[in-house]
Design a protein around this motif. Structure first.
Motif, PDB file in Angstrom:
ATOM      1  N   UNK A  45       0.626  -1.071  -0.146  1.00 55.59           N
ATOM      2  CA  UNK A  45       0.041   0.005  -0.009  1.00 55.59           C
ATOM      3  C   UNK A  45       0.525   1.356   0.086  1.00 55.59           C
ATOM      4  N   UNK A  46       1.643   0.932   0.526  1.00 53.96           N
ATOM      5  CA  UNK A  46       2.947   2.749   1.051  1.00 53.96           C
ATOM      6  C   UNK A  46       3.544   2.519  -0.073  1.00 53.96           C
ATOM      7  N   UNK A  47       4.146   1.769  -0.870  1.00 57.17           N
ATOM      8  CA  UNK A  47       4.476   1.646  -2.598  1.00 57.17           C
ATOM      9  C   UNK A  47       3.795   2.414  -3.133  1.00 57.17           C
ATOM     10  N   UNK A  48       2.272   1.798  -2.900  1.00 59.36           N
ATOM     11  CA  UNK A  48       0.787   2.041  -4.260  1.00 59.36           C
ATOM     12  C   UNK A  48       0.910   3.615  -3.991  1.00 59.36           C
ATOM     13  N   UNK A  49       0.774   3.609  -2.690  1.00 61.34           N
ATOM     14  CA  UNK A  49       0.144   5.309  -2.698  1.00 61.34           C
ATOM     15  C   UNK A  49       1.348   6.454  -2.972  1.00 61.34           C
ATOM     16  N   UNK A  50       2.329   6.063  -2.842  1.00 61.15           N
ATOM     17  CA  UNK A  50       3.667   7.020  -3.668  1.00 61.15           C
ATOM     18  C   UNK A  50       3.681   7.061  -4.980  1.00 61.15           C
ATOM     19  N   UNK A  51       3.366   5.938  -5.961  1.00 64.02           N
ATOM     20  CA  UNK A  51       3.255   6.363  -7.400  1.00 64.02           C
ATOM     21  C   UNK A  51       2.026   6.696  -7.571  1.00 64.02           C
ATOM     22  N   UNK A  52       0.556   7.039  -6.772  1.00 62.01           N
ATOM     23  CA  UNK A  52      -0.380   7.650  -6.792  1.00 62.01           C
ATOM     24  C   UNK A  52       0.078   8.802  -6.735  1.00 62.01           C
ATOM     25  N   UNK A  53       0.731   9.828  -5.875  1.00 57.91           N
ATOM     26  CA  UNK A  53       1.339  11.239  -5.750  1.00 57.91           C
ATOM     27  C   UNK A  53       1.616  11.418  -6.382  1.00 57.91           C
ATOM     28  N   UNK A  54       2.889  10.918  -6.477  1.00 55.71           N
ATOM     29  CA  UNK A  54       3.946  10.764  -8.224  1.00 55.71           C
ATOM     30  C   UNK A  54       3.721  11.390  -9.335  1.00 55.71           C
ATOM     31  N   UNK A  55       2.520  10.117  -9.454  1.00 53.90           N
ATOM     32  CA  UNK A  55       1.628  10.428 -11.154  1.00 53.90           C
ATOM     33  C   UNK A  55       0.321  10.218 -10.478  1.00 53.90           C
ATOM     34  N   UNK A  56      -0.456  11.418 -10.336  1.00 62.16           N
ATOM     35  CA  UNK A  56      -1.993  11.452  -9.886  1.00 62.16           C
ATOM     36  C   UNK A  56      -2.834  11.714 -11.488  1.00 62.16           C
ATOM     37  N   UNK A  57      -3.860  11.246 -11.868  1.00 58.41           N
ATOM     38  CA  UNK A  57      -4.268  11.408 -13.000  1.00 58.41           C
ATOM     39  C   UNK A  57      -4.633  12.949 -13.138  1.00 58.41           C
ATOM     40  N   UNK A  58      -5.668  13.597 -11.930  1.00 62.12           N
ATOM     41  CA  UNK A  58      -5.954  14.657 -11.539  1.00 62.12           C
ATOM     42  C   UNK A  58      -5.399  15.009 -10.703  1.00 62.12           C
ATOM     43  N   UNK A  59      -6.287  15.074  -9.160  1.00 63.73           N
ATOM     44  CA  UNK A  59      -5.322  14.925  -7.847  1.00 63.73           C
ATOM     45  C   UNK A  59      -5.287  13.695  -7.400  1.00 63.73           C
ATOM     46  N   UNK A  60      -4.741  13.449  -6.796  1.00 59.11           N
ATOM     47  CA  UNK A  60      -5.048  12.030  -5.938  1.00 59.11           C
ATOM     48  C   UNK A  60      -6.355  11.880  -4.907  1.00 59.11           C
ATOM     49  N   UNK A  61      -6.594  12.618  -4.447  1.00 62.90           N
ATOM     50  CA  UNK A  61      -7.649  13.299  -3.613  1.00 62.90           C
ATOM     51  C   UNK A  61      -8.827  12.593  -4.112  1.00 62.90           C
ATOM     52  N   UNK A  62      -9.171  13.352  -5.506  1.00 64.41           N
ATOM     53  CA  UNK A  62      -9.594  13.550  -5.929  1.00 64.41           C
ATOM     54  C   UNK A  62      -9.951  11.871  -7.280  1.00 64.41           C
ATOM     55  N   UNK A  63      -9.129  11.204  -7.690  1.00 63.68           N
ATOM     56  CA  UNK A  63      -8.711  10.081  -8.007  1.00 63.68           C
ATOM     57  C   UNK A  63      -8.963   8.865  -7.674  1.00 63.68           C
ATOM     58  N   UNK A  64      -8.975   8.981  -5.926  1.00 63.38           N
ATOM     59  CA  UNK A  64      -9.646   7.646  -5.140  1.00 63.38           C
ATOM     60  C   UNK A  64     -11.041   8.055  -4.448  1.00 63.38           C
ATOM     61  N   UNK A  65     -11.571   8.768  -4.511  1.00 62.58           N
ATOM     62  CA  UNK A  65     -12.738   9.434  -4.603  1.00 62.58           C
ATOM     63  C   UNK A  65     -13.745   9.027  -5.292  1.00 62.58           C
ATOM     64  N   UNK A  66     -12.900   9.130  -6.790  1.00 61.67           N
ATOM     65  CA  UNK A  66     -13.734   8.568  -7.617  1.00 61.67           C
ATOM     66  C   UNK A  66     -14.058   7.302  -7.633  1.00 61.67           C
ATOM     67  N   UNK A  67     -12.801   6.423  -7.536  1.00 56.97           N
ATOM     68  CA  UNK A  67     -13.043   5.420  -7.548  1.00 56.97           C
ATOM     69  C   UNK A  67     -13.825   4.496  -5.840  1.00 56.97           C
ATOM     70  N   UNK A  68     -13.884   5.346  -4.882  1.00 56.59           N
ATOM     71  CA  UNK A  68     -14.989   5.435  -4.351  1.00 56.59           C
ATOM     72  C   UNK A  68     -15.874   5.329  -4.269  1.00 56.59           C
ATOM     73  N   UNK A  69     -16.670   6.170  -4.767  1.00 59.51           N
ATOM     74  CA  UNK A  69     -17.765   6.366  -5.633  1.00 59.51           C
ATOM     75  C   UNK A  69     -17.845   5.529  -6.554  1.00 59.51           C
TER      76      UNK A  69
END
Length: 214
Positions: free
Chosen positions: A58-82
């Motif tokens: 998970x730590x590696x995944x989060x580091x990658x998401x933060x470094x290479x976001x599609x939009x902004x990381x919070x938005x990306x994961x919130x969209x996945x949640x929804x």
């Protein structure tokens, strides 16, 4: 080795509460530490190699998401949640036990909902239900378990929360259907944030049962 102290019970209570709340609301509402790789690396592993590996993943995944976001990381994961747990038109991975334990029913209120409602009533537990979720939502089951662990941590002796009942609860409820939920999540969002969350949850539940039952 077994549960050694009230501090152990409290640590489990906090861990289950965090995972439960993560499953109950998108990051855009919680603004917690879930996008900090260091948080996951410092998350208690309770001596479990499997849990340690899932936390590092998970730590590696989060580091990658933060470094290479599609939009902004919070938005990306919130969209996945929804998409996974809300819809429209319906959740891609229904987060309620009933829908994973009753032959694929689309009815949201079933036996597991009644059982969880009764467990909470008997224990005198009142949980703030985000968006008025059914009681058999995975997040609420984990919050119930968190309350049970907190009861042990404070030396409480409330009958529904004795050690045997707590271990049985894990087997009968969250551990009984987490694989089906994880399969649904992985099918809809392969390798995503919530696949990692559920992998951590499964390892955490298994380690808890090992320690609490010994």
């Amino acid at each position: 080795m077994g549960m050694r102290s009230q501090e152990d019970w409290q640590a489990y209570s906090e861990a289950f509460a965090f995972i439960g709340n993560t499953l109950l609301a998108p990051l855009s509402q919680t603004q917690g530490p879930a996008l900090d790789p260091g948080f996951w690396r410092s998350f208690p592993n309770f001596g479990s190699v499997v849990l340690e590996d899932e936390l590092e993943s998970m730590a590696d995944y989060v580091a990658d998401v933060v470094a290479h976001p599609v939009n902004d990381p919070v938005t990306d994961i919130s969209v996945e949640y929804t998409r996974l747990f809300v819809g429209p038109p319906r959740p891609a991975a229904a987060p309620w036990e009933t829908m994973h334990s009753a032959g694929g029913t689309n009815v949201g209120f079933g036996r597991a909902t009644h059982e969880m409602r009764e467990l909470m009533r008997c224990a005198g537990v009142t949980l703030a239900q985000i968006n008025k979720q059914y009681e058999d939502h995975m997040g609420l089951e984990l919050l119930y378990l968190s309350v049970a662990c907190a009861n042990h941590a404070t030396g409480g002796s409330h009958p529904p929360f004795d050690r045997g009942s707590t271990v049985r609860f894990v087997h009968v409820h969250p551990l009984a259907w987490i694989d089906k939920l994880a399969e649904s999540v992985e099918s809809a969002a392969q390798g995503g944030f919530f696949s990692h969350v559920l992998a951590i949850e499964k390892a955490l539940l298994k380690r808890f049962v090992e320690e609490a039952a010994s």
